[in-house]
Design a protein around this motif. Structure first.
Motif, PDB file in Angstrom:
ATOM      1  N   THR A   6       0.824  -1.203   0.000  1.00 30.70           N
ATOM      2  CA  THR A   6       0.000   0.000   0.000  1.00 30.70           C
ATOM      3  C   THR A   6       0.859   1.254   0.000  1.00 30.70           C
ATOM      4  OG1 THR A   6      -1.715  -1.184   1.218  1.00 30.70           O
ATOM      5  CG2 THR A   6      -1.832   1.226   1.220  1.00 30.70           C
ATOM      6  N   ASP A   7       1.952   1.249   0.801  1.00 28.37           N
ATOM      7  CA  ASP A   7       2.859   2.393   0.812  1.00 28.37           C
ATOM      8  C   ASP A   7       3.450   2.603  -0.568  1.00 28.37           C
ATOM      9  OD1 ASP A   7       2.375   2.830   3.454  1.00 28.37           O
ATOM     10  OD2 ASP A   7       4.172   1.801   4.183  1.00 28.37           O
ATOM     11  N   GLY A   8       3.778   1.515  -1.242  1.00 22.49           N
ATOM     12  CA  GLY A   8       4.319   1.635  -2.590  1.00 22.49           C
ATOM     13  C   GLY A   8       3.303   2.227  -3.544  1.00 22.49           C
ATOM     14  N   ILE A   9       2.049   1.793  -3.405  1.00 23.08           N
ATOM     15  CA  ILE A   9       0.985   2.343  -4.244  1.00 23.08           C
ATOM     16  C   ILE A   9       0.812   3.828  -3.964  1.00 23.08           C
ATOM     17  CG2 ILE A   9      -1.495   2.281  -4.707  1.00 23.08           C
ATOM     18  CD1 ILE A   9      -1.410  -0.719  -4.087  1.00 23.08           C
ATOM     19  N   ALA A  10       0.861   4.204  -2.670  1.00 22.35           N
ATOM     20  CA  ALA A  10       0.695   5.603  -2.304  1.00 22.35           C
ATOM     21  C   ALA A  10       1.823   6.450  -2.869  1.00 22.35           C
ATOM     22  CB  ALA A  10       0.647   5.738  -0.780  1.00 22.35           C
ATOM     23  N   ASP A  11       3.054   5.920  -2.846  1.00 23.20           N
ATOM     24  CA  ASP A  11       4.166   6.643  -3.478  1.00 23.20           C
ATOM     25  C   ASP A  11       3.921   6.805  -4.972  1.00 23.20           C
ATOM     26  OD1 ASP A  11       5.538   6.951  -1.126  1.00 23.20           O
ATOM     27  OD2 ASP A  11       6.734   5.118  -1.375  1.00 23.20           O
ATOM     28  N   LYS A  12       3.322   5.793  -5.564  1.00 19.87           N
ATOM     29  CA  LYS A  12       3.024   5.844  -6.997  1.00 19.87           C
ATOM     30  C   LYS A  12       1.984   6.922  -7.302  1.00 19.87           C
ATOM     31  CE  LYS A  12       3.635   4.008 -11.120  1.00 19.87           C
ATOM     32  NZ  LYS A  12       4.952   4.067 -11.801  1.00 19.87           N
ATOM     33  N   VAL A  13       1.099   7.194  -6.321  1.00 21.55           N
ATOM     34  CA  VAL A  13       0.067   8.211  -6.519  1.00 21.55           C
ATOM     35  C   VAL A  13       0.705   9.565  -6.805  1.00 21.55           C
ATOM     36  CG1 VAL A  13      -1.729   9.542  -5.343  1.00 21.55           C
ATOM     37  CG2 VAL A  13      -1.700   7.058  -5.156  1.00 21.55           C
ATOM     38  N   ILE A  14       1.754   9.917  -6.033  1.00 21.26           N
ATOM     39  CA  ILE A  14       2.454  11.180  -6.240  1.00 21.26           C
ATOM     40  C   ILE A  14       3.008  11.257  -7.661  1.00 21.26           C
ATOM     41  CG2 ILE A  14       4.503  12.503  -5.566  1.00 21.26           C
ATOM     42  CD1 ILE A  14       2.320  12.833  -3.601  1.00 21.26           C
ATOM     43  N   GLU A  15       3.605  10.131  -8.088  1.00 23.24           N
ATOM     44  CA  GLU A  15       4.175  10.097  -9.438  1.00 23.24           C
ATOM     45  C   GLU A  15       3.091  10.237 -10.490  1.00 23.24           C
ATOM     46  OE1 GLU A  15       6.699   7.010 -12.269  1.00 23.24           O
ATOM     47  OE2 GLU A  15       6.631   6.713 -10.098  1.00 23.24           O
ATOM     48  N   GLU A  16       1.972   9.564 -10.269  1.00 17.52           N
ATOM     49  CA  GLU A  16       0.891   9.615 -11.254  1.00 17.52           C
ATOM     50  C   GLU A  16       0.228  10.986 -11.292  1.00 17.52           C
ATOM     51  OE1 GLU A  16      -0.018   7.471 -13.531  1.00 17.52           O
ATOM     52  OE2 GLU A  16       1.609   6.141 -12.942  1.00 17.52           O
ATOM     53  N   LEU A  17       0.223  11.680 -10.137  1.00 12.54           N
ATOM     54  CA  LEU A  17      -0.348  13.020 -10.118  1.00 12.54           C
ATOM     55  C   LEU A  17       0.511  14.006 -10.906  1.00 12.54           C
ATOM     56  CD1 LEU A  17      -1.537  13.371  -6.412  1.00 12.54           C
ATOM     57  CD2 LEU A  17      -2.975  13.229  -8.440  1.00 12.54           C
ATOM     58  N   GLY A  18       1.780  13.638 -11.130  1.00 14.20           N
ATOM     59  CA  GLY A  18       2.673  14.495 -11.900  1.00 14.20           C
ATOM     60  C   GLY A  18       3.304  15.601 -11.094  1.00 14.20           C
ATOM     61  N   ILE A  19       3.322  15.470  -9.762  1.00 15.60           N
ATOM     62  CA  ILE A  19       3.892  16.516  -8.914  1.00 15.60           C
ATOM     63  C   ILE A  19       5.172  16.025  -8.261  1.00 15.60           C
ATOM     64  CG2 ILE A  19       1.607  17.478  -8.458  1.00 15.60           C
ATOM     65  CD1 ILE A  19       1.704  16.223  -5.699  1.00 15.60           C
ATOM     66  N   SER A  20       5.947  16.956  -7.737  1.00 15.71           N
ATOM     67  CA  SER A  20       7.179  16.623  -7.038  1.00 15.71           C
ATOM     68  C   SER A  20       6.874  16.319  -5.572  1.00 15.71           C
ATOM     69  CB  SER A  20       8.169  17.784  -7.135  1.00 15.71           C
ATOM     70  OG  SER A  20       8.536  18.018  -8.484  1.00 15.71           O
ATOM     71  N   GLN A  21       7.818  15.633  -4.923  1.00 14.12           N
ATOM     72  CA  GLN A  21       7.619  15.286  -3.518  1.00 14.12           C
ATOM     73  C   GLN A  21       7.991  16.430  -2.587  1.00 14.12           C
ATOM     74  OE1 GLN A  21       9.948  11.664  -3.154  1.00 14.12           O
ATOM     75  NE2 GLN A  21       8.118  10.402  -3.351  1.00 14.12           N
ATOM     76  N   TRP A  22       8.779  17.374  -3.070  1.00 11.81           N
ATOM     77  CA  TRP A  22       9.136  18.521  -2.245  1.00 11.81           C
ATOM     78  C   TRP A  22       9.319  19.765  -3.102  1.00 11.81           C
ATOM     79  CZ3 TRP A  22      13.681  20.642  -3.788  1.00 11.81           C
ATOM     80  CH2 TRP A  22      14.638  19.808  -4.374  1.00 11.81           C
ATOM     81  N   TYR A  23       9.059  20.911  -2.483  1.00  8.77           N
ATOM     82  CA  TYR A  23       9.291  22.218  -3.083  1.00  8.77           C
ATOM     83  C   TYR A  23      10.030  23.060  -2.043  1.00  8.77           C
ATOM     84  CZ  TYR A  23       5.826  20.749  -6.516  1.00  8.77           C
ATOM     85  OH  TYR A  23       5.158  20.050  -7.494  1.00  8.77           O
ATOM     86  N   SER A  24      11.136  23.680  -2.458  1.00  7.99           N
ATOM     87  CA  SER A  24      11.957  24.420  -1.495  1.00  7.99           C
ATOM     88  C   SER A  24      12.061  25.882  -1.888  1.00  7.99           C
ATOM     89  CB  SER A  24      13.353  23.807  -1.402  1.00  7.99           C
ATOM     90  OG  SER A  24      14.031  23.898  -2.645  1.00  7.99           O
ATOM     91  N   LEU A  25      12.164  26.730  -0.883  1.00 10.53           N
ATOM     92  CA  LEU A  25      12.293  28.168  -1.083  1.00 10.53           C
ATOM     93  C   LEU A  25      13.713  28.603  -0.750  1.00 10.53           C
ATOM     94  CD1 LEU A  25       8.945  29.576   0.274  1.00 10.53           C
ATOM     95  CD2 LEU A  25      10.039  30.347  -1.818  1.00 10.53           C
ATOM     96  N   HIS A  26      14.358  29.271  -1.713  1.00  9.48           N
ATOM     97  CA  HIS A  26      15.653  29.902  -1.500  1.00  9.48           C
ATOM     98  C   HIS A  26      15.465  31.416  -1.566  1.00  9.48           C
ATOM     99  CE1 HIS A  26      17.894  26.086  -1.935  1.00  9.48           C
ATOM    100  NE2 HIS A  26      16.936  25.786  -2.799  1.00  9.48           N
ATOM    101  N   ILE A  27      16.521  32.152  -1.307  1.00 12.89           N
ATOM    102  CA  ILE A  27      16.409  33.608  -1.311  1.00 12.89           C
ATOM    103  C   ILE A  27      16.071  34.134  -2.703  1.00 12.89           C
ATOM    104  CG2 ILE A  27      17.685  35.760  -0.944  1.00 12.89           C
ATOM    105  CD1 ILE A  27      19.185  34.394   1.304  1.00 12.89           C
TER     106      ILE A  27
END
Length: 323
Positions: free
Chosen positions: A100-121
């Protein structure tokens, strides 16, 4: 008349080296997320938004149960069979959870989004966790960063809506709503970006100027050091330390407040905040280094002041004797 002794190379070397290190650290903080070293400097972000659990509620996960401990001493055959059945059931449950965890990780990939977004100056970046988000030693595997732009802000809703619509599932945020409170929490950092840029640009420039002035004293003016030169170095280093103090305090505040607000707003939809610990550390370290340089030249100023006071006292005593 005795020849005035000038400072040795060894005494003038510390402010040169320390101000140079401070200048390099300041550039890391200011330019992280830009240039050819984007990936290596990615951990030096102000804050990161973790979406590795976003969308996991789209997949139902079985409830994990803790196995009850059993005693092996004096147990009956029935107890042993029951313990074995419980162990087998737990193994099956763990296996299902892993799938199930693997499937859930796949959901992020299928949604087409990144797992993190970071802010720099100057930029914001995005990417995936490697080797995976559940690994305790996972690192930031950079995908892309925006072009440097002082006024750029991270609008998570717009970014996700664009990426999700471009993904293979062709969904939009109407189907995966993100509370406005999450963006409000991110705006705590967005609103501080221009101020951070101003303070860090000034602080970096002052650190670089302090290095050049200290180097000039070492190489060119070692035999002509006077009070004006020492005061100038102390003022530049002190002002740089003050700028780093303000910038470091701001970064510490937006980290603590921003992460807390993001966690509170996004806990129900799998969004959390990650503190920019490395940036906080080098920011306060740079403040400490520039404070040391300022203190160094301050002590040198005290030395020259005491020397000139003693010379003045000598003249006054001479005039008194002649009178």
């Amino acid at each position: 008349m005795a020849t005035q002794r000038q400072p040795s190379v060894g005494l003038l070397l510390p402010p040169v080296l320390i101000s140079f290190v401070a200048f390099v650290l300041a550039l890391i903080a200011l330019l992280a997320g830009t240039g050819p070293q984007q990936e290596s400097l990615e951990p030096y972000h102000i804050i990161a938004v973790n979406l590795s659990n976003f969308g996991h509620d789209l997949v139902a996960s079985p409830t994990k149960s803790d196995p009850k401990p059993s005693s092996t001493s004096g147990s009956s055959l029935f107890d042993e069979i029951a313990d074995g059945a419980r162990g087998l059931g737990q193994d099956i449950s763990d296996g299902v959870n892993n799938i199930t965890d693997g499937i859930a990780d796949k959901v992020i990939e299928e949604l087409g989004i990144s797992q993190w977004y970071s802010l720099h100056i100057l930029t914001f970046c995005e990417g995936m966790f490697a080797p995976n988000a559940s690994d305790p030693d996972a690192w930031f595997n950079l995908t892309s960063c925006t072009a440097p732009q002082p006024a750029r802000r991270l609008n998570l809703s717009d970014v996700l809506d664009h990426e999700i619509q471009a993904g293979p599932l062709h969904k939009n945020l109407n189907q995966l709503p993100i509370p406005e409170s999450v963006q409000n929490a991110i705006d705590i950092v967005n609103n501080a970006l221009l101020a951070l840029l101003a303070f860090y640009a000034l602080a970096s420039g002052l650190a670089g100027l302090s290095f050049l002035l200290s180097l000039a004293v070492l190489v060119l003016l070692r035999n002509n050091v006077n009070k004006l030169i020492v005061w100038t170095n102390m003022a530049v280093a002190g002002l740089g330390a003050f700028m780093f103090l303000i910038a470091s305090a701001m970064i510490s505040y937006v980290n603590n407040k921003g992460v807390e607000e993001i966690n509170n707003a996004g806990k129900d939809i799998g969004i959390s905040g990650i503190k920019g610990v490395r940036l906080i550390k080098i920011s306060w370290a740079t403040f400490g280094l520039m404070s040391f340089v300022s203190l160094y030249w301050g002590l040198a100023t005290l030395k020259y002041t005491q020397r000139w006071v003693s010379i003045g006292d000598g003249f006054r005593r001479r005039e008194k004797v002649l009178a």
